[in-house]
Design an enzyme around this catalytic site. Structure first.
Site, short mmCIF file in Angstrom:
data_model
loop_
_atom_site.label_atom_id
_atom_site.label_comp_id
_atom_site.label_asym_id
_atom_site.label_seq_id
_atom_site.Cartn_x
_atom_site.Cartn_y
_atom_site.Cartn_z
CG ASP A 117 -1.82 1.15 1.34
OD1 ASP A 117 -2.70 1.27 0.46
OD2 ASP A 117 -1.66 1.96 2.27
CD GLU A 149 -2.14 2.29 -3.47
OE1 GLU A 149 -3.31 2.59 -3.76
OE2 GLU A 149 -1.71 2.23 -2.30
#
Length: 766
Positions: A429, A466
């Site tokens: 993330d 990401e």
């Protein structure tokens, strides 16, 4: 050696501080070790009698006896001393965390700037002891410290059933980045199991404390004699992004209440995943987190429950409340392994969505100190020149990932999940945080990113970034990769959305994205599979909402609609939200099929979102992280109504992709691999694209066309390869089941009249 230990101000040597529950903590006095050289360390009744007299005597000084029974306090001390004698020695600095040694347990924790470290242990519950009493052992920096590691060995400590935490003190200089507070219980960053609230979302226990625990008594998990890892090539993956709790918590799942929303619940639904056809699950964060963190104080979000889990408390421990029937940390560990084993036996890989960019500890205005902040804030977080927390994550703090100690913590955590739980990969993330120095400036060759790519234990894992953060570091196609890292391709998401909803001047971008995004990834030894293609994900609109809303509708989040992305590239097909208009609903269904077909025929690795296969809606909420309701929960009853239509289309498209290697090549397309039926690239008004993918081995070419115009387009169909005929497999304008016929129906025309906002797939067959 004998460590300095005490009970609520009672100082002695060679023993521990016994902390009774709050209602028992009456004393505020000090004993001199010289006056009682045998206390807590002696073995006869005489020492205990002296101690009892001293306690009661101090309590009655001046005839001012405090409220409560000091005899009762003395009893509590006595029974804990008798049942829980601690013999300590200096211990070892490695490994960090809790480790079993001969005749006892070793504890080790890093803190560079601490001046006082106290280990707190629960007293085992026996017939004579109070539950949740805590024993405190203050570590001697001269004997219990090696470099920046504080450590202690406790002989004959039980091998399971102990809860533990730390209290740490140090400089109180906020302007230098320190946040020490000796009153706060802190979780060991290396704790492999964390105990807290037993039941998910139990507001009766909203202020639950979290403690590390361990179990060296349990037998190793039995993975089975015929067990093996799936080891699916990256170009063959079809990823299903899902949340453990939301997947089965709804009553419509049909599962026993005790396993709904748990690791075991996922096991029961593996046949469904196989029916859909996916071969990898990307699981939203399952590291321990506090789902009730918003409810610890009055605020606009105090009605919400954090169901997504992007608020990590500890990087080694599985979410304990995903265990069945409130079973706790040890059950969670075992049941997670059962889930991974069952998925692997079904040929499905497990990829964990991991959050190393920030933690649950928030900001300086409303801190929620549970671990890193209180242990050594200046090391674990990025801190500015004035001591303020730097925030590149939008969550109040930024983990200091490239600090050597923090980097090793992250690597140790990743290795733990691979070796202990056999996971197959990680999605990181806000991974651009991993590319920042301690002061937040970007790094061209970030040590952590390279170390993950080069690590021998992580070599078999899929590693996915990401490639952006909330500080503006957008690295799509530029993420440091060492030919290993894949990326969530945000440009794929945006360009495909824009073209298929009918935007002008994006046809070339659409063509580039579905053919593998070579402009981003055709460098060095990177491959098309390094592009993780997706239309929607957990964060943002669902697929149905993408074709049903022009604007976000986040009022239920309590932030005045200020949260969530504003640039959704969505189109409501003529009406905002739910409607009974059959024409609009048919157009929306067609658009969902167009998006899914484009995803499945694109070069790269496809990822779909849980629930899109039955048109799950969040009613326009594009930031639903805080809703433990049907807004996020998989609606199994609604799935049944879509089984013959949208679900069938999804499953057939996935199956078709798996059966045709030319849709998932290991290399980028060359000039002999594709023919573009296009001479109108420069016309910004053109919203029609057609091409043929060539299969040199079998001649079973595939023709594809996408019409994003508001009107019908008569597509020119090229002649099939020698001795082949075209068969129509897909026309998204047709009613189910004619919209997708895997064997195809013969087609011999030279043109095909394509409806507005529709897609066509023909396959050459003998």
């Amino acid at each position: 050696m004998e460590s300095l230990v005490h009970w609520n101000g009672v100082i002695c040597t060679g023993f521990a501080r016994i902390v009774a529950p709050p209602q028992k903590r009456f004393l505020n006095t000090t004993f001199s070790p010289s006056s009682h050289p045998g206390c807590f360390g002696g073995s006869g009744d005489r020492q205990m009698t002296l101690l009892r007299r001293q306690i009661v005597g101090v309590a009655n000084v001046g005839g001012n006896k405090q409220e409560g029974s000091f005899e009762e306090v003395a009893d509590a001390i006595e029974m804990n001393i008798m049942n829980f004698p601690l013999k300590t020695s200096s211990g070892k600095p490695s490994p960090l965390g809790v480790s079993e040694m001969e005749n006892g347990i070793n504890f080790a924790i890093f803190s560079q700037h601490a001046s006082v470290v106290t280990l707190c242990l629960s007293v085992p519950e026996t017939e004579r002891s109070e539950k949740n009493n805590m024993v405190e052992v203050t570590l001697d920096p001269c004997k219990n410290k090696t470099g920046d590691i504080w450590h202690i060995f406790i002989e004959d400590l039980p091998k399971s059933g102990i809860l533990y935490c730390y209290r740490v003190d140090g400089p109180r200089k906020w302007d230098q980045g320190h946040r020490f507070d000796r009153s706060v219980n802190l979780i060991d960053p290396y704790s492999k199991l964390v105990e807290g609230r037993k039941l998910f979302g139990d507001t009766r226990d909203r202020f639950a404390q979290y403690y590390g625990t361990y179990d060296f008594n349990c037998l190793p998990f039995d993975w089975g004699s015929d067990y093996k890892l799936p080891n699916i090539p990256e170009n063959d993956l079809c990823i299903y992004e899902m949340n453990i709790r939301s997947f089965t918590i709804d009553e419509s799942s049909g599962l026993d209440k005790r396993i709904r929303g748990t690791y075991l619940g996922v096991i029961d639904k593996i046949p469904y995943l196989l029916e859909l056809g996916i071969n990898a699950v990307e699981i939203l964060p399952l590291f321990e987190f506090d789902e009730l963190e918003f409810q610890r104080r009055r605020n606009p979000r105090d009605h919400m429950i954090n169901t997504w889990g992007y608020s990590t408390i500890n990087f080694f421990s599985p979410m304990s409340r995903y265990a069945s029937a409130g079973g706790g940390a040890l059950a969670a560990s075992r049941e997670l392994k059962e889930m991974v084993k069952s998925l692997h036996n079904a040929g499905i890989e497990v990829i964990l969505d991991v959050v190393y960019n920030h933690t649950n500890e928030s900001d300086d205005d409303y801190p929620y100190t549970t671990s890193f902040r209180g242990i050594d804030n200046k090391v674990y977080y990025m801190v500015g020149n004035s001591g303020q927390l730097l925030n590149f994550t939008g969550c109040g703090n930024t983990f200091n990932c490239n600090h050597p100690v923090v980097m090793e913590l992250i690597l140790d955590s990743l290795r733990h999940w691979v070796t202990e739980y056999h996971v197959d990969g990680f999605r990181f993330d806000l991974a651009s945080i991993l590319c920042r120095r301690s002061d937040g400036t970007p790094l061209n060759s970030p040590p952590l990113v390279m170390a993950i790519a080069k690590d021998s234990i992580l070599q078999r894992c899929k590693i996915i970034s990401e490639p952006w953060d909330c500080g503006g570091l957008y690295l799509v196609g530029k993420f440091p990769n060492w030919d290993r890292w894949a990326e969530w391709n945000g440009k794929y998401r945006d360009d495909v959305r824009m073209f298929l909803k009918g935007d002008c001047a994006v046809k070339g971008c659409f063509a580039t994205r579905i053919s593998g995004s070579s402009d981003l990834y055709q460098v060095n030894k990177r491959k098309p599979c390094h592009s993780i293609n997706f239309i929607v994900a957990h964060d943002g609109f669902t697929l149905y909402d993408l074709v049903s809303y022009n604007f976000k509708h986040n009022e239920a989040n309590g932030e005045g609609g200020n949260d969530g992305c504003n640039d959704n590239y969505s189109w409501n097909c003529g009406h905002e939200g739910q409607t009974t208009d059959p024409n609009i609903n048919n157009l929306r269904l067609r658009q969902m099929k167009n998006f899914h077909l484009a995803l499945m025929i694109s070069q790269g690795t496809p990822m779909i979102l849980m629930g899109d296969e039955y048109a799950h809606t969040r009613f326009g909420n594009n930031n639903s992280y805080g809703h433990d309701t049907g807004l996020n929960n998989f609606q199994w009853s609604k799935l049944e109504s879509k089984k013959a239509s949208l679900f069938r289309f999804f499953a057939e498209a996935i199956k078709f992709r798996k059966e045709h290697h030319i849709l998932r090549r290991e290399r980028f397309l060359g000039k002999n691999d594709i023919t573009w039926h296009e001479n109108n690239w420069d016309n910004p008004e053109s919203k029609f694209l057609a091409f043929t993918l060539h299969d040199d081995k079998s001649g079973n070419d595939i023709y594809l066309a996408f019409n994003a115009h508001l009107y019908y387009v008569k597509a020119l169909i090229p002649s099939p390869s020698h001795k082949k005929t075209w068969n129509r497999v897909v026309d998204t304008n047709l009613e189910p089941p004619r919209d997708f016929l895997s064997e195809g129906v013969p087609f011999s025309g030279s043109t095909y009249n394509m409806a507005p906002f529709s897609s066509l797939l023909l396959k050459a067959k003998s």
